[in-house]
Design an enzyme around this catalytic site. Structure first.
Site, PDB file in Angstrom:
ATOM      1  N   HIS A 124       0.832  -1.214   0.000  1.00 45.29           N
ATOM      2  CA  HIS A 124       0.000   0.000   0.000  1.00 45.29           C
ATOM      3  C   HIS A 124       0.860   1.254   0.000  1.00 45.29           C
ATOM      4  O   HIS A 124       1.290   1.748   1.030  1.00 45.29           O
ATOM      5  CB  HIS A 124      -0.974   0.016   1.177  1.00 45.29           C
ATOM      6  CG  HIS A 124      -2.101   0.982   0.960  1.00 45.29           C
ATOM      7  ND1 HIS A 124      -3.372   0.592   0.595  1.00 45.29           N
ATOM      8  CD2 HIS A 124      -2.146   2.328   1.005  1.00 45.29           C
ATOM      9  CE1 HIS A 124      -4.143   1.647   0.426  1.00 45.29           C
ATOM     10  NE2 HIS A 124      -3.421   2.729   0.677  1.00 45.29           N
TER      11      HIS A 124
ATOM     12  N   HIS B  12      -9.942   0.962  -1.583  1.00 48.62           N
ATOM     13  CA  HIS B  12      -9.843   1.511  -0.226  1.00 48.62           C
ATOM     14  C   HIS B  12     -11.188   1.356   0.478  1.00 48.62           C
ATOM     15  O   HIS B  12     -12.236   1.561  -0.129  1.00 48.62           O
ATOM     16  CB  HIS B  12      -9.523   3.007  -0.266  1.00 48.62           C
ATOM     17  CG  HIS B  12      -8.094   3.333  -0.539  1.00 48.62           C
ATOM     18  ND1 HIS B  12      -7.450   2.952  -1.681  1.00 48.62           N
ATOM     19  CD2 HIS B  12      -7.181   4.026   0.187  1.00 48.62           C
ATOM     20  CE1 HIS B  12      -6.204   3.397  -1.643  1.00 48.62           C
ATOM     21  NE2 HIS B  12      -6.007   4.058  -0.522  1.00 48.62           N
TER      22      HIS B  12
ATOM     23  N   GLU C 112     -11.388   3.104   6.331  1.00 48.00           N
ATOM     24  CA  GLU C 112     -10.401   4.047   6.846  1.00 48.00           C
ATOM     25  C   GLU C 112     -11.159   5.246   7.427  1.00 48.00           C
ATOM     26  O   GLU C 112     -11.310   5.380   8.629  1.00 48.00           O
ATOM     27  CB  GLU C 112      -9.446   4.491   5.734  1.00 48.00           C
ATOM     28  CG  GLU C 112      -8.438   5.539   6.186  1.00 48.00           C
ATOM     29  CD  GLU C 112      -7.760   6.263   5.013  1.00 48.00           C
ATOM     30  OE1 GLU C 112      -8.268   6.219   3.882  1.00 48.00           O
ATOM     31  OE2 GLU C 112      -6.727   6.910   5.256  1.00 48.00           O
TER      32      GLU C 112
HETATM   33 ZN   LIG Z   1      -4.127   4.729   0.376  1.00 46.80          ZN
END
Ligand SMILES: [Zn+2]
Length: 349
Positions: free
Chosen positions: A16, A200, A203
Protein backbone atom coordinates in the site's frame (compact mmCIF):
# COMPACT_ATOMS: atom_id res chain seq x y z
CA UNK A 1 17.39 -11.43 27.24
CA UNK A 2 15.38 -11.59 24.04
CA UNK A 3 17.17 -10.49 20.94
CA UNK A 4 15.80 -7.45 19.21
CA UNK A 5 16.16 -7.88 15.50
CA UNK A 6 16.34 -5.03 13.00
CA UNK A 7 12.92 -4.75 11.33
CA UNK A 8 14.60 -3.30 8.25
CA UNK A 9 16.35 -6.62 7.74
CA UNK A 10 13.01 -8.47 7.85
CA UNK A 11 12.00 -9.35 4.26
CA UNK A 12 8.49 -8.13 3.47
CA UNK A 13 6.18 -7.03 0.68
CA UNK A 14 4.91 -3.46 0.45
CA UNK A 15 1.35 -3.43 -0.86
CA UNK A 16 0.00 0.00 0.00
CA UNK A 17 1.94 2.93 -1.39
CA UNK A 18 0.72 5.82 -3.56
CA UNK A 19 2.76 7.22 -6.40
CA UNK A 20 3.36 10.92 -5.57
CA UNK A 21 3.00 10.10 -1.88
CA UNK A 22 6.11 7.94 -2.06
CA UNK A 23 8.36 10.86 -3.02
CA UNK A 24 11.34 11.85 -0.88
CA UNK A 25 10.75 15.27 0.72
CA UNK A 26 14.10 16.50 -0.61
CA UNK A 27 13.11 15.52 -4.14
CA UNK A 28 9.90 17.49 -3.85
CA UNK A 29 11.91 20.58 -2.85
CA UNK A 30 14.22 19.98 -5.78
CA UNK A 31 11.43 19.59 -8.35
CA UNK A 32 9.48 22.56 -6.98
CA UNK A 33 12.61 24.63 -7.40
CA UNK A 34 13.16 23.33 -10.93
CA UNK A 35 9.63 24.27 -12.02
CA UNK A 36 9.16 27.38 -9.88
CA UNK A 37 6.27 25.83 -7.97
CA UNK A 38 5.49 27.63 -4.74
CA UNK A 39 5.18 25.03 -2.01
CA UNK A 40 3.04 25.70 1.06
CA UNK A 41 4.91 25.64 4.39
CA UNK A 42 3.34 22.28 5.20
CA UNK A 43 5.35 20.70 2.37
CA UNK A 44 8.60 22.52 3.06
CA UNK A 45 9.35 21.85 6.69
CA UNK A 46 10.51 18.24 6.54
CA UNK A 47 7.98 17.66 9.32
CA UNK A 48 4.76 15.88 8.35
CA UNK A 49 1.88 18.37 8.15
CA UNK A 50 -0.83 18.19 10.78
CA UNK A 51 -3.94 16.85 9.11
CA UNK A 52 -7.34 15.90 10.44
CA UNK A 53 -8.98 14.09 7.58
CA UNK A 54 -11.81 12.84 9.72
CA UNK A 55 -13.58 16.08 8.86
CA UNK A 56 -14.13 17.07 5.24
CA UNK A 57 -11.97 20.17 5.51
CA UNK A 58 -9.04 18.12 6.73
CA UNK A 59 -9.39 15.65 3.86
CA UNK A 60 -9.64 18.52 1.38
CA UNK A 61 -6.42 19.96 2.79
CA UNK A 62 -4.68 16.59 2.47
CA UNK A 63 -5.83 16.31 -1.16
CA UNK A 64 -4.69 19.85 -1.89
CA UNK A 65 -1.18 19.15 -0.58
CA UNK A 66 -1.10 15.92 -2.58
CA UNK A 67 -2.17 17.78 -5.74
CA UNK A 68 0.56 20.40 -5.31
CA UNK A 69 3.20 17.71 -4.83
CA UNK A 70 1.91 15.86 -7.91
CA UNK A 71 2.08 19.05 -9.98
CA UNK A 72 5.88 18.91 -9.57
CA UNK A 73 6.06 15.67 -11.59
CA UNK A 74 6.12 16.92 -15.17
CA UNK A 75 8.50 14.88 -17.30
CA UNK A 76 9.35 11.23 -17.86
CA UNK A 77 12.66 11.93 -16.08
CA UNK A 78 10.81 13.14 -12.97
CA UNK A 79 8.72 9.97 -12.99
CA UNK A 80 11.84 7.82 -13.39
CA UNK A 81 13.54 9.59 -10.52
CA UNK A 82 10.49 9.19 -8.28
CA UNK A 83 10.20 5.46 -8.89
CA UNK A 84 13.94 4.79 -8.63
CA UNK A 85 14.22 6.64 -5.31
CA UNK A 86 11.08 4.97 -4.00
CA UNK A 87 12.55 1.58 -4.88
CA UNK A 88 15.81 2.50 -3.12
CA UNK A 89 13.92 3.53 0.02
CA UNK A 90 11.87 0.35 -0.08
CA UNK A 91 14.95 -1.85 -0.43
CA UNK A 92 16.55 -0.05 2.52
CA UNK A 93 13.45 -0.89 4.56
CA UNK A 94 13.59 -4.58 3.74
CA UNK A 95 10.97 -4.63 1.03
CA UNK A 96 11.48 -7.47 -1.40
CA UNK A 97 8.38 -6.73 -3.45
CA UNK A 98 6.51 -3.49 -4.08
CA UNK A 99 3.02 -2.91 -5.44
CA UNK A 100 2.55 0.80 -6.04
CA UNK A 101 -0.75 2.42 -6.93
CA UNK A 102 -1.38 5.26 -9.30
CA UNK A 103 -4.25 7.01 -11.01
CA UNK A 104 -2.67 7.83 -14.39
CA UNK A 105 -5.49 10.32 -15.11
CA UNK A 106 -3.89 12.84 -12.78
CA UNK A 107 -0.55 12.68 -14.60
CA UNK A 108 -2.02 12.53 -18.11
CA UNK A 109 -2.28 16.30 -18.79
CA UNK A 110 1.48 16.82 -18.32
CA UNK A 111 2.61 13.57 -19.90
CA UNK A 112 0.74 13.64 -23.19
CA UNK A 113 -2.44 11.78 -22.31
CA UNK A 114 -3.67 8.78 -20.38
CA UNK A 115 -1.94 6.05 -22.37
CA UNK A 116 1.46 7.81 -22.57
CA UNK A 117 1.24 8.54 -18.84
CA UNK A 118 0.68 4.88 -17.99
CA UNK A 119 3.43 3.78 -20.38
CA UNK A 120 5.90 6.27 -18.89
CA UNK A 121 5.04 5.01 -15.42
CA UNK A 122 5.43 1.35 -16.42
CA UNK A 123 8.74 2.10 -18.17
CA UNK A 124 9.97 3.81 -15.01
CA UNK A 125 8.90 0.83 -12.93
CA UNK A 126 10.81 -1.60 -15.15
CA UNK A 127 13.91 0.61 -15.10
CA UNK A 128 13.83 1.02 -11.30
CA UNK A 129 13.33 -2.70 -10.92
CA UNK A 130 16.38 -3.41 -13.07
CA UNK A 131 18.52 -0.89 -11.20
CA UNK A 132 17.59 -1.91 -7.67
CA UNK A 133 16.66 -5.59 -8.05
CA UNK A 134 13.31 -4.92 -6.37
CA UNK A 135 10.27 -6.54 -7.99
CA UNK A 136 7.70 -3.78 -8.61
CA UNK A 137 4.19 -3.98 -10.00
CA UNK A 138 1.41 -1.41 -10.43
CA UNK A 139 -2.19 -1.09 -9.33
CA UNK A 140 -4.19 1.33 -11.42
CA UNK A 141 -6.48 3.19 -9.05
CA UNK A 142 -9.67 4.97 -10.00
CA UNK A 143 -10.81 8.06 -8.12
CA UNK A 144 -14.17 7.72 -6.44
CA UNK A 145 -14.74 11.48 -6.67
CA UNK A 146 -14.98 11.07 -10.45
CA UNK A 147 -17.65 9.53 -12.63
CA UNK A 148 -17.94 5.70 -12.60
CA UNK A 149 -17.57 5.78 -16.39
CA UNK A 150 -14.06 7.17 -15.94
CA UNK A 151 -13.33 4.22 -13.67
CA UNK A 152 -14.49 1.81 -16.37
CA UNK A 153 -12.17 3.45 -18.90
CA UNK A 154 -9.30 3.05 -16.45
CA UNK A 155 -10.20 -0.57 -15.74
CA UNK A 156 -10.10 -1.37 -19.46
CA UNK A 157 -6.76 0.38 -19.77
CA UNK A 158 -5.40 -1.47 -16.74
CA UNK A 159 -6.44 -4.83 -18.25
CA UNK A 160 -4.71 -3.94 -21.52
CA UNK A 161 -1.46 -3.54 -19.63
CA UNK A 162 -1.87 -6.61 -17.48
CA UNK A 163 1.11 -8.33 -19.09
CA UNK A 164 3.26 -5.22 -18.80
CA UNK A 165 3.31 -4.70 -15.07
CA UNK A 166 -0.25 -3.89 -14.01
CA UNK A 167 -1.50 -6.44 -11.49
CA UNK A 168 -4.43 -4.77 -9.79
CA UNK A 169 -7.21 -2.24 -9.75
CA UNK A 170 -7.97 0.09 -6.87
CA UNK A 171 -10.36 2.80 -5.81
CA UNK A 172 -9.14 5.72 -3.76
CA UNK A 173 -10.06 9.12 -2.37
CA UNK A 174 -12.78 10.03 0.13
CA UNK A 175 -14.70 6.85 0.87
CA UNK A 176 -17.48 8.92 2.45
CA UNK A 177 -18.44 10.08 -1.05
CA UNK A 178 -20.71 8.05 -3.27
CA UNK A 179 -21.13 4.30 -3.08
CA UNK A 180 -18.73 1.49 -3.81
CA UNK A 181 -21.46 -0.17 -5.89
CA UNK A 182 -21.30 2.73 -8.38
CA UNK A 183 -17.95 1.25 -9.39
CA UNK A 184 -19.04 -2.37 -9.61
CA UNK A 185 -18.83 -2.49 -13.42
CA UNK A 186 -15.30 -1.11 -13.41
CA UNK A 187 -14.24 -3.75 -10.89
CA UNK A 188 -15.96 -6.50 -12.89
CA UNK A 189 -13.94 -5.46 -15.94
CA UNK A 190 -10.73 -5.52 -13.89
CA UNK A 191 -11.48 -8.91 -12.30
CA UNK A 192 -12.52 -10.47 -15.61
CA UNK A 193 -9.19 -9.26 -16.97
CA UNK A 194 -7.35 -11.15 -14.24
CA UNK A 195 -6.55 -8.17 -12.05
CA UNK A 196 -6.60 -8.10 -8.29
CA UNK A 197 -9.41 -5.99 -6.78
CA UNK A 198 -8.04 -3.78 -4.01
CA UNK A 199 -10.29 -0.80 -3.22
CA UNK A 200 -9.84 1.51 -0.23
CA UNK A 201 -12.36 0.99 2.57
CA UNK A 202 -12.63 1.05 6.33
CA UNK A 203 -10.40 4.05 6.85
CA UNK A 204 -12.46 7.24 6.99
CA UNK A 205 -15.69 5.23 7.03
CA UNK A 206 -16.63 2.37 9.32
CA UNK A 207 -17.18 -1.37 8.82
CA UNK A 208 -20.01 -0.81 6.32
CA UNK A 209 -17.47 0.51 3.80
CA UNK A 210 -15.42 -2.68 4.15
CA UNK A 211 -18.55 -4.79 3.65
CA UNK A 212 -19.30 -2.78 0.50
CA UNK A 213 -15.81 -3.57 -0.82
CA UNK A 214 -16.50 -7.29 -0.31
CA UNK A 215 -20.13 -7.41 -1.45
CA UNK A 216 -20.14 -4.90 -4.31
CA UNK A 217 -16.56 -4.99 -5.59
CA UNK A 218 -15.52 -8.54 -4.59
CA UNK A 219 -12.31 -7.21 -3.13
CA UNK A 220 -9.47 -9.69 -2.67
CA UNK A 221 -7.60 -7.07 -0.67
CA UNK A 222 -8.81 -3.97 1.12
CA UNK A 223 -6.86 -0.71 1.30
CA UNK A 224 -6.75 0.00 5.05
CA UNK A 225 -9.78 -1.96 6.27
CA UNK A 226 -8.74 -1.28 9.89
CA UNK A 227 -12.16 -0.13 10.95
CA UNK A 228 -13.42 -3.67 10.40
CA UNK A 229 -12.14 -3.97 13.97
CA UNK A 230 -15.43 -2.42 15.07
CA UNK A 231 -17.40 -5.42 13.80
CA UNK A 232 -16.49 -8.95 15.02
CA UNK A 233 -18.65 -10.66 12.36
CA UNK A 234 -16.86 -8.74 9.63
CA UNK A 235 -13.47 -9.66 11.11
CA UNK A 236 -14.48 -13.33 10.95
CA UNK A 237 -15.53 -12.91 7.35
CA UNK A 238 -12.22 -11.27 6.37
CA UNK A 239 -10.32 -13.99 8.19
CA UNK A 240 -12.37 -16.85 6.68
CA UNK A 241 -11.94 -15.51 3.18
CA UNK A 242 -8.31 -14.59 3.70
CA UNK A 243 -8.85 -11.01 2.55
CA UNK A 244 -5.66 -9.09 3.29
CA UNK A 245 -6.06 -5.65 4.84
CA UNK A 246 -3.39 -3.17 3.82
CA UNK A 247 -3.01 -1.49 7.19
CA UNK A 248 -1.10 1.80 7.38
CA UNK A 249 -0.68 2.77 11.06
CA UNK A 250 1.31 6.00 10.64
CA UNK A 251 -1.16 7.20 8.01
CA UNK A 252 -4.11 6.45 10.28
CA UNK A 253 -2.62 8.56 13.04
CA UNK A 254 -1.52 11.38 10.70
CA UNK A 255 -5.02 11.63 9.25
CA UNK A 256 -6.70 11.48 12.63
CA UNK A 257 -8.46 8.14 12.06
CA UNK A 258 -6.91 7.19 15.41
CA UNK A 259 -5.50 9.53 18.01
CA UNK A 260 -2.22 7.70 18.60
CA UNK A 261 -0.32 4.62 17.33
CA UNK A 262 -1.55 2.56 20.30
CA UNK A 263 -5.15 3.12 19.16
CA UNK A 264 -4.69 1.54 15.71
CA UNK A 265 -6.37 -1.86 16.21
CA UNK A 266 -3.47 -3.97 14.94
CA UNK A 267 -3.93 -6.51 17.73
CA UNK A 268 -7.64 -6.86 17.11
CA UNK A 269 -7.11 -7.70 13.46
CA UNK A 270 -4.13 -9.93 14.16
CA UNK A 271 -5.87 -11.91 16.90
CA UNK A 272 -8.96 -12.32 14.70
CA UNK A 273 -6.76 -13.95 12.06
CA UNK A 274 -7.25 -11.21 9.47
CA UNK A 275 -4.20 -11.22 7.19
CA UNK A 276 -2.44 -7.86 7.09
CA UNK A 277 0.15 -6.14 4.96
CA UNK A 278 1.55 -3.09 6.70
CA UNK A 279 2.08 -0.15 4.36
CA UNK A 280 3.30 3.44 4.40
CA UNK A 281 0.51 4.92 2.22
CA UNK A 282 2.01 8.41 1.62
CA UNK A 283 5.41 8.73 3.31
CA UNK A 284 5.86 12.20 1.79
CA UNK A 285 2.94 13.49 3.84
CA UNK A 286 3.00 11.16 6.82
CA UNK A 287 6.72 11.20 7.52
CA UNK A 288 7.52 7.49 7.76
CA UNK A 289 8.21 4.60 5.46
CA UNK A 290 7.71 0.85 5.47
CA UNK A 291 9.98 -0.39 8.28
CA UNK A 292 8.56 2.28 10.61
CA UNK A 293 5.15 0.60 10.39
CA UNK A 294 6.67 -2.63 11.75
CA UNK A 295 8.37 -0.57 14.46
CA UNK A 296 4.93 0.73 15.46
CA UNK A 297 3.64 -2.84 15.72
CA UNK A 298 6.62 -3.64 17.96
CA UNK A 299 6.71 -0.56 20.17
CA UNK A 300 3.04 0.46 20.36
CA UNK A 301 1.49 -3.00 20.29
CA UNK A 302 4.13 -5.26 21.74
CA UNK A 303 4.48 -7.52 18.70
CA UNK A 304 7.26 -10.01 19.35
CA UNK A 305 9.79 -10.83 16.64
CA UNK A 306 7.87 -14.05 15.95
CA UNK A 307 4.71 -12.01 15.42
CA UNK A 308 6.50 -9.42 13.28
CA UNK A 309 7.80 -12.28 11.14
CA UNK A 310 4.21 -13.52 10.79
CA UNK A 311 3.11 -10.04 9.68
CA UNK A 312 5.87 -10.04 7.07
CA UNK A 313 4.73 -13.49 5.85
CA UNK A 314 1.17 -12.22 5.56
CA UNK A 315 2.36 -9.29 3.43
CA UNK A 316 4.14 -11.68 1.07
CA UNK A 317 1.17 -14.06 0.93
CA UNK A 318 -1.22 -11.18 0.16
CA UNK A 319 0.95 -9.96 -2.71
CA UNK A 320 0.92 -10.82 -6.38
CA UNK A 321 4.59 -11.72 -6.31
CA UNK A 322 5.46 -14.73 -8.48
CA UNK A 323 6.11 -18.05 -6.76
CA UNK A 324 9.91 -17.87 -6.83
CA UNK A 325 9.92 -14.40 -5.23
CA UNK A 326 7.47 -15.52 -2.55
CA UNK A 327 9.56 -18.56 -1.73
CA UNK A 328 12.69 -16.47 -1.44
CA UNK A 329 11.04 -13.85 0.76
CA UNK A 330 9.41 -16.42 3.03
CA UNK A 331 12.73 -18.22 3.43
CA UNK A 332 14.26 -14.84 4.28
CA UNK A 333 11.65 -14.29 6.97
CA UNK A 334 12.53 -17.65 8.53
CA UNK A 335 16.21 -16.79 8.36
CA UNK A 336 15.57 -13.43 10.04
CA UNK A 337 13.80 -15.18 12.85
CA UNK A 338 15.96 -18.24 13.24
CA UNK A 339 19.20 -17.04 11.77
CA UNK A 340 22.56 -17.21 13.43
CA UNK A 341 22.09 -13.76 14.84
CA UNK A 342 24.77 -12.12 12.74
CA UNK A 343 22.14 -9.80 11.33
CA UNK A 344 20.46 -9.14 14.64
CA UNK A 345 21.34 -5.74 16.01
CA UNK A 346 20.02 -4.60 19.32
CA UNK A 347 17.35 -2.03 18.70
CA UNK A 348 18.37 -1.48 15.12
CA UNK A 349 20.71 1.39 14.29
ZN1 LIG B 1 -4.13 4.73 0.38
Amino acid sequence: MERVRDVRALPKAHLHLHFTGSMRPATLLDLADKYGVHLPEALKGGEPPKLRATDERGWFRFQRLYDIARSCLRSPEDIQRLVRETAEEDVRDGSGWLEIQVDPTSYAPRLGGLIPALEIILDAVRAASRETGLGIRVLVAANRMKHPLDARTLARLAVRYADQGVIGFGLSNDERRGFARDFDRAFAIARDGGLLAAPHGGELSGPASVRDCLDDLHATRVGHGVRAAEDPALLRRLADRGVTCEVCPASNVALGVYEKPEDVPLRTLYDAGVPMALGADDPLLFGSRLAAQYEIARTAHGFSDTELAELARQSVQGSRAPEDVRRKLLAGVDAWLGGTGSDARPGGE
